[in-house]
Design an enzyme around this catalytic site. Structure first.
Site, short mmCIF file in Angstrom:
data_model
loop_
_atom_site.label_atom_id
_atom_site.label_comp_id
_atom_site.label_asym_id
_atom_site.label_seq_id
_atom_site.Cartn_x
_atom_site.Cartn_y
_atom_site.Cartn_z
CB ALA A 114 44.86 75.20 19.75
N GLY A 115 42.12 73.71 19.64
CA GLY A 115 40.60 73.98 19.70
C GLY A 115 39.84 72.61 19.20
CB ALA A 125 46.90 68.56 23.72
CB SER A 126 42.49 69.24 25.75
OG SER A 126 43.55 70.24 26.16
CE LYS A 179 51.97 73.85 20.51
NZ LYS A 179 51.06 73.02 21.08
N GLY A 186 42.33 74.22 24.34
CA GLY A 186 41.70 73.50 25.46
C GLY A 186 40.30 73.83 25.44
#
Lengths: 68, 264
Positions: free
Chosen positions: B189-190, B211-212, B102, B163
């Site tokens: 992301a986001g 992830a987050s 990645k 994040g």
């Protein structure tokens, strides 16, 4: 001789190998998920016991962490 | 077209995945939490990072991920130049015995937005070196095309900054990226909550990387399951074909044959 390991000065015997540096970091020889760069080049695992560090070498010892 | 969730595999560089949810491992409070969240998410591809060895660290992340039976996707998080990202990818290949990466090349440390020029340079070099490159990119359709041109295996546009939990700020760009590329598109992301993941899939993304949103949720295991269901729901809805948006109502009950009641 002095080398730099993960940003810190370390005094190691002349002709020390990467394997001996791993021991300083309490890493077992067969540690998984570990990689080593010497002077910004990858040092393959197969060369950890044979390649000799030179004075002033910059060694980065990295391993898997949570991320991304 | 019948879309069976279980037969509907994600294929990246010839490798098949039963799950369209990718999980980042960053931010979990413990390795036990991580293991439980992986199981609840159904994810088969999870990210890992490389950092300097900390002799005081306890527990082996690699062992936990081994037991989970997932495939590793090393990232180049923290790299600000193509040179550093390429070296980090090569170290990851050595550490994890995978040529998948990645690719992250960050251009700004407050927004963590990708540096488009360095990203493209690194992608080209890594593809030439035999890597399977999954680049974390802005939601720029032109950059996505350039990444495809240099041989990336997928494109992974952001919905909003890493994040931030702000969801998908520009759904139109994601649609444009989807329309123009044959590569898998992974929203990367986001994502803040399940509806963001479902929306990404409804817009035509092939997968979502969280992830987050999972790791930092109050209950990461419950959120992991929510994301799994959201990705499946969004994928099914995309295939099912949504109705068009209309300004005015369109009755769903027949308008003929309505009784007339006269009050005498």
């Amino acid at each position: 001789m002095n080398v730099t390991v993960n940003g810190r000065e370390a005094d190691v015997p002349d002709g020390a190998t990467v394997q001996s540096v791993l021991a300083l970091l309490e890493l077992a020889p067969d540690s998984r998920g570990v990689a080593v760069a010497v002077d910004a080049e990858v040092l393959p695992r197969g060369e950890w016991t044979s390649a000799r560090l030179t004075p002033g070498a910059r060694v980065e010892v990295l391993r898997a962490v949570q991320g991304g | 077209m019948a879309v069976g969730v279980h037969a509907d595999e994600l294929v990246i560089a010839g490798t098949r995945f039963g799950s369209r949810l990718l999980l980042g491992t960053g931010g979990f409070r413990s390795l036990d939490d991580l293991a439980a969240a992986i199981a609840a998410s159904g994810a088969e591809l999870v990210t890992v990072a490389l950092r300097r060895v900390d002799p005081s660290a306890r527990g082996s992340l690699v062992d936990v991920l081994d037991r989970a039976g997932v495939r590793l996707l090393p990232n180049t998080a923290g790299c600000f130049t193509a040179r550093d990202a390429v070296l980090t990818a090569r170290l990851a290949r050595e550490a994890f015995a995978t040529h998948w990466v990645k690719l992250e090349v960050i251009g700004d440390d407050r927004t963590l937005l990708p540096d488009a020029l360095e990203l493209l340079l690194a992608a080209e070099e890594l593809v030439d070196d035999g890597f399977t490159v999954l680049p974390y990119t802005t939601d720029d359709p032109v950059l996505a095309r350039r990444l495809e041109d240099v041989g990336c295996a997928a494109v992974m546009p952001l919905g909003s900054p890493i994040g931030s939990g702000m969801g998908i700020r520009n759904p139109y760009n994601l649609r444009l990226i989807r329309e123009q590329t044959a590569l898998p598109v992974v929203l990367d992301a986001g994502v803040g909550t399940a509806s963001d993941a479902a929306l990404a899939m409804e817009l035509g993304c092939d997968a979502v990387l969280c992830a987050s949103a999972v790791a930092r949720a109050d209950d990461p295991v419950a959120m992991a399951r929510a994301m799994r269901l959201a990705v499946e729901a969004g994928r099914l809805a995309r295939g099912a074909g949504r109705i068009p948006r209309r300004l005015y109502a369109e009755a769903s009950t027949p308008e003929d044959g309505v009784a007339e009641f006269r009050a005498d």
